[in-house]
Scaffold this motif. Structure first.
Motif, PDB file in Angstrom:
ATOM      1  N   SER A  69     -32.941 -16.374  20.054  1.00 23.13           N
ATOM      2  CA  SER A  69     -33.756 -17.570  19.856  1.00 23.13           C
ATOM      3  C   SER A  69     -34.221 -18.055  21.219  1.00 23.13           C
ATOM      4  O   SER A  69     -33.403 -18.254  22.125  1.00 23.13           O
ATOM      5  CB  SER A  69     -32.938 -18.667  19.174  1.00 23.13           C
ATOM      6  N   VAL A  70     -35.505 -18.224  21.376  1.00 19.48           N
ATOM      7  CA  VAL A  70     -36.081 -18.617  22.660  1.00 19.48           C
ATOM      8  C   VAL A  70     -36.815 -19.938  22.498  1.00 19.48           C
ATOM      9  O   VAL A  70     -37.587 -20.121  21.556  1.00 19.48           O
ATOM     10  CB  VAL A  70     -37.066 -17.547  23.177  1.00 19.48           C
ATOM     11  N   SER A  71     -36.566 -20.869  23.408  1.00 16.76           N
ATOM     12  CA  SER A  71     -37.276 -22.146  23.390  1.00 16.76           C
ATOM     13  C   SER A  71     -37.596 -22.571  24.812  1.00 16.76           C
ATOM     14  O   SER A  71     -36.999 -22.080  25.772  1.00 16.76           O
ATOM     15  CB  SER A  71     -36.436 -23.228  22.688  1.00 16.76           C
ATOM     16  N   GLY A  72     -38.546 -23.478  24.937  1.00 12.04           N
ATOM     17  CA  GLY A  72     -38.915 -24.007  26.245  1.00 12.04           C
ATOM     18  C   GLY A  72     -39.910 -23.172  27.023  1.00 12.04           C
ATOM     19  O   GLY A  72     -40.130 -23.428  28.214  1.00 12.04           O
ATOM     20  N   ARG A  73     -40.540 -22.206  26.383  1.00 11.31           N
ATOM     21  CA  ARG A  73     -41.522 -21.389  27.116  1.00 11.31           C
ATOM     22  C   ARG A  73     -42.644 -22.241  27.697  1.00 11.31           C
ATOM     23  O   ARG A  73     -43.216 -21.901  28.742  1.00 11.31           O
ATOM     24  CB  ARG A  73     -42.112 -20.318  26.186  1.00 11.31           C
ATOM     25  N   ASP A  74     -42.955 -23.359  27.033  1.00  6.78           N
ATOM     26  CA  ASP A  74     -44.013 -24.231  27.521  1.00  6.78           C
ATOM     27  C   ASP A  74     -43.650 -24.889  28.844  1.00  6.78           C
ATOM     28  O   ASP A  74     -44.531 -25.433  29.530  1.00  6.78           O
ATOM     29  CB  ASP A  74     -44.339 -25.325  26.490  1.00  6.78           C
ATOM     30  N   ASN A  75     -42.374 -24.858  29.215  1.00  5.01           N
ATOM     31  CA  ASN A  75     -41.955 -25.433  30.491  1.00  5.01           C
ATOM     32  C   ASN A  75     -42.234 -24.513  31.678  1.00  5.01           C
ATOM     33  O   ASN A  75     -42.107 -24.936  32.825  1.00  5.01           O
ATOM     34  CB  ASN A  75     -40.452 -25.744  30.466  1.00  5.01           C
ATOM     35  N   VAL A  76     -42.603 -23.277  31.395  1.00  4.06           N
ATOM     36  CA  VAL A  76     -42.847 -22.297  32.455  1.00  4.06           C
ATOM     37  C   VAL A  76     -44.301 -22.391  32.899  1.00  4.06           C
ATOM     38  O   VAL A  76     -45.210 -22.246  32.075  1.00  4.06           O
ATOM     39  CB  VAL A  76     -42.546 -20.866  31.967  1.00  4.06           C
ATOM     40  N   PRO A  77     -44.555 -22.656  34.184  1.00  2.00           N
ATOM     41  CA  PRO A  77     -45.947 -22.683  34.671  1.00  2.00           C
ATOM     42  C   PRO A  77     -46.661 -21.381  34.324  1.00  2.00           C
ATOM     43  O   PRO A  77     -46.102 -20.296  34.466  1.00  2.00           O
ATOM     44  CB  PRO A  77     -45.786 -22.849  36.179  1.00  2.00           C
ATOM     45  N   THR A  78     -47.898 -21.497  33.898  1.00  2.00           N
ATOM     46  CA  THR A  78     -48.644 -20.317  33.442  1.00  2.00           C
ATOM     47  C   THR A  78     -49.235 -19.500  34.587  1.00  2.00           C
ATOM     48  O   THR A  78     -49.652 -18.367  34.381  1.00  2.00           O
ATOM     49  CB  THR A  78     -49.777 -20.737  32.499  1.00  2.00           C
ATOM     50  N   VAL A 134     -39.689  -3.206  26.549  1.00  2.00           N
ATOM     51  CA  VAL A 134     -38.275  -2.847  26.483  1.00  2.00           C
ATOM     52  C   VAL A 134     -37.415  -4.103  26.408  1.00  2.00           C
ATOM     53  O   VAL A 134     -36.457  -4.187  25.632  1.00  2.00           O
ATOM     54  CB  VAL A 134     -37.875  -1.981  27.695  1.00  2.00           C
ATOM     55  N   GLY A 135     -37.757  -5.116  27.226  1.00  6.10           N
ATOM     56  CA  GLY A 135     -37.030  -6.376  27.183  1.00  6.10           C
ATOM     57  C   GLY A 135     -37.158  -7.060  25.838  1.00  6.10           C
ATOM     58  O   GLY A 135     -36.191  -7.625  25.310  1.00  6.10           O
ATOM     59  N   TRP A 136     -38.350  -6.993  25.252  1.00 15.09           N
ATOM     60  CA  TRP A 136     -38.560  -7.611  23.936  1.00 15.09           C
ATOM     61  C   TRP A 136     -37.723  -6.897  22.879  1.00 15.09           C
ATOM     62  O   TRP A 136     -37.134  -7.541  22.011  1.00 15.09           O
ATOM     63  CB  TRP A 136     -40.041  -7.547  23.572  1.00 15.09           C
ATOM     64  N   ILE A 137     -37.672  -5.584  22.937  1.00 11.43           N
ATOM     65  CA  ILE A 137     -36.874  -4.811  21.968  1.00 11.43           C
ATOM     66  C   ILE A 137     -35.402  -5.191  22.069  1.00 11.43           C
ATOM     67  O   ILE A 137     -34.715  -5.380  21.053  1.00 11.43           O
ATOM     68  CB  ILE A 137     -37.073  -3.302  22.200  1.00 11.43           C
ATOM     69  N   LEU A 138     -34.891  -5.315  23.294  1.00 10.58           N
ATOM     70  CA  LEU A 138     -33.492  -5.718  23.480  1.00 10.58           C
ATOM     71  C   LEU A 138     -33.241  -7.077  22.848  1.00 10.58           C
ATOM     72  O   LEU A 138     -32.249  -7.272  22.127  1.00 10.58           O
ATOM     73  CB  LEU A 138     -33.162  -5.768  24.976  1.00 10.58           C
ATOM     74  N   ASP A 139     -34.141  -8.032  23.086  1.00 11.08           N
ATOM     75  CA  ASP A 139     -33.948  -9.390  22.609  1.00 11.08           C
ATOM     76  C   ASP A 139     -34.111  -9.528  21.097  1.00 11.08           C
ATOM     77  O   ASP A 139     -33.398 -10.323  20.460  1.00 11.08           O
ATOM     78  CB  ASP A 139     -34.939 -10.332  23.292  1.00 11.08           C
ATOM     79  N   HIS A 140     -35.052  -8.784  20.516  1.00  5.16           N
ATOM     80  CA  HIS A 140     -35.429  -9.078  19.143  1.00  5.16           C
ATOM     81  C   HIS A 140     -35.153  -7.974  18.133  1.00  5.16           C
ATOM     82  O   HIS A 140     -35.196  -8.229  16.923  1.00  5.16           O
ATOM     83  CB  HIS A 140     -36.917  -9.436  19.100  1.00  5.16           C
ATOM     84  N   LEU A 141     -34.858  -6.759  18.598  1.00  6.69           N
ATOM     85  CA  LEU A 141     -34.511  -5.691  17.668  1.00  6.69           C
ATOM     86  C   LEU A 141     -33.032  -5.304  17.781  1.00  6.69           C
ATOM     87  O   LEU A 141     -32.352  -5.146  16.771  1.00  6.69           O
ATOM     88  CB  LEU A 141     -35.403  -4.462  17.902  1.00  6.69           C
ATOM     89  N   MET A 199     -44.354  -2.272  36.180  1.00  3.71           N
ATOM     90  CA  MET A 199     -43.440  -3.143  35.447  1.00  3.71           C
ATOM     91  C   MET A 199     -43.959  -3.437  34.038  1.00  3.71           C
ATOM     92  O   MET A 199     -43.269  -4.025  33.224  1.00  3.71           O
ATOM     93  CB  MET A 199     -43.234  -4.452  36.214  1.00  3.71           C
ATOM     94  N   THR A 200     -45.200  -3.006  33.735  1.00  4.21           N
ATOM     95  CA  THR A 200     -45.800  -3.317  32.440  1.00  4.21           C
ATOM     96  C   THR A 200     -44.980  -2.741  31.286  1.00  4.21           C
ATOM     97  O   THR A 200     -44.750  -3.414  30.267  1.00  4.21           O
ATOM     98  CB  THR A 200     -47.238  -2.783  32.368  1.00  4.21           C
ATOM     99  N   MET A 209     -32.900 -12.529  29.850  1.00  6.36           N
ATOM    100  CA  MET A 209     -33.835 -13.501  30.426  1.00  6.36           C
ATOM    101  C   MET A 209     -35.196 -12.860  30.649  1.00  6.36           C
ATOM    102  O   MET A 209     -36.239 -13.467  30.381  1.00  6.36           O
ATOM    103  CB  MET A 209     -33.262 -14.045  31.736  1.00  6.36           C
ATOM    104  N   PHE A 210     -35.193 -11.630  31.136  1.00  7.44           N
ATOM    105  CA  PHE A 210     -36.419 -10.887  31.383  1.00  7.44           C
ATOM    106  C   PHE A 210     -37.235 -10.732  30.102  1.00  7.44           C
ATOM    107  O   PHE A 210     -38.447 -10.958  30.075  1.00  7.44           O
ATOM    108  CB  PHE A 210     -36.054  -9.520  31.961  1.00  7.44           C
ATOM    109  N   GLY A 211     -36.545 -10.352  29.018  1.00  8.46           N
ATOM    110  CA  GLY A 211     -37.242 -10.128  27.761  1.00  8.46           C
ATOM    111  C   GLY A 211     -37.735 -11.394  27.093  1.00  8.46           C
ATOM    112  O   GLY A 211     -38.717 -11.365  26.353  1.00  8.46           O
ATOM    113  N   ALA A 212     -37.050 -12.531  27.368  1.00  8.51           N
ATOM    114  CA  ALA A 212     -37.420 -13.790  26.719  1.00  8.51           C
ATOM    115  C   ALA A 212     -38.515 -14.540  27.451  1.00  8.51           C
ATOM    116  O   ALA A 212     -39.192 -15.396  26.867  1.00  8.51           O
ATOM    117  CB  ALA A 212     -36.186 -14.684  26.614  1.00  8.51           C
TER     118      ALA A 212
END
Length: 226
Positions: free
Chosen positions: A19-28, A7-14, A1-2, A47-50
């Motif tokens: 715009s992505v917010s709230g990443r700090d709400n996701v348990p690490t 690929v997900g990032w490219i879809l979201d940002h290229l 899955m690496t 959602m996968f890419g963000a």
């Protein structure tokens, strides 16, 4: 899955501007259930890419055919029979028990995205795995009166907001059905409220049309399983 993360990032940002917010709400660390609203076929990949963490997303089994099916399988996504599929739920629980993340669009099918109804599978997973549920608001993947199957033009602005995680547990003396019903109500309230808050913060409304849909409990609702 690496390989699928870039690929997900490219879809979201290229291809699109997300715009992505709230990443700090996701348990690490540890298992997490991502529960997103559903307005477009792009919601899962977006959602996968963000997400700050990789996830295995439940995808309707009809998509697992030919080349696309191979890509979905290779990227770690999991097929589900939307008419009821307890085996898919158990696979998700196994993933969570291993400390990984699962992504679900609990409205079941594409619609208004308001999360007025959700299926019971996400509640069962939350109760039986102990994994926290992170509500995810996905906006802009379908707008106005666009058709359910419409493909957004490249460059469109999407919004993905990760909300506060909630953890659900069974209460002493509470039946399996009562626990399921309560958990489903709490998850629905968290997701629908988060979607409405996200609309206010981003200025991006849900699609105009509230398409009728044949709502089914994706992956079944084994309420009395312990």
């Amino acid at each position: 899955m690496t390989w699928s993360r870039p690929v997900g990032w490219i879809l979201d940002h290229l291809v699109y501007r997300t715009s992505v917010s709230g990443r700090d709400n996701v348990p690490t660390g540890g298992p997490v259930i991502f529960a997103g609203n559903h307005i477009s076929f792009l919601d899962g990949p977006v959602m996968f890419g963000a997400s700050p963490r990789p996830m295995h997303i439940l995808v309707k089994q009809e998509m697992f055919k030919g080349f696309l099916g191979g890509v979905l399988t290779a990227s770690g996504q999991m097929p589900v029979d939307r008419a009821g599929d307890r085996a898919a739920l158990q696979r998700c629980k196994d993933v969570l028990d291993a400390g990984r993340c699962v992504g679900i669009l609990p409205e079941g099918t594409r619609g208004s995205g308001a999360a007025a109804d959700i299926n019971g599978g996400v509640a069962w997973l939350a109760l039986n795995s102990g994994a926290p549920v992170v509500p995810v608001a996905i906006l802009g993947t379908r707008k106005g009166d666009e058709h359910l199957d419409s493909v957004p033009r490249p460059g469109r602005r999407f919004h993905v907001r990760f909300g506060n995680a909630l953890t659900l547990t069974r209460r002493a003396g509470e039946s399996g059905r009562a626990s399921m019903d309560r958990a489903a109500l709490e998850i629905r309230a968290a997701l629908s409220g988060h979607v409405q808050d996200s609309i206010q913060l981003t200025g991006q409304p849900l699609p105009d049309a509230d398409f009728s849909k044949d709502f089914t409990a994706v992956a079944g609702t084994p309420a009395d399983d312990h």
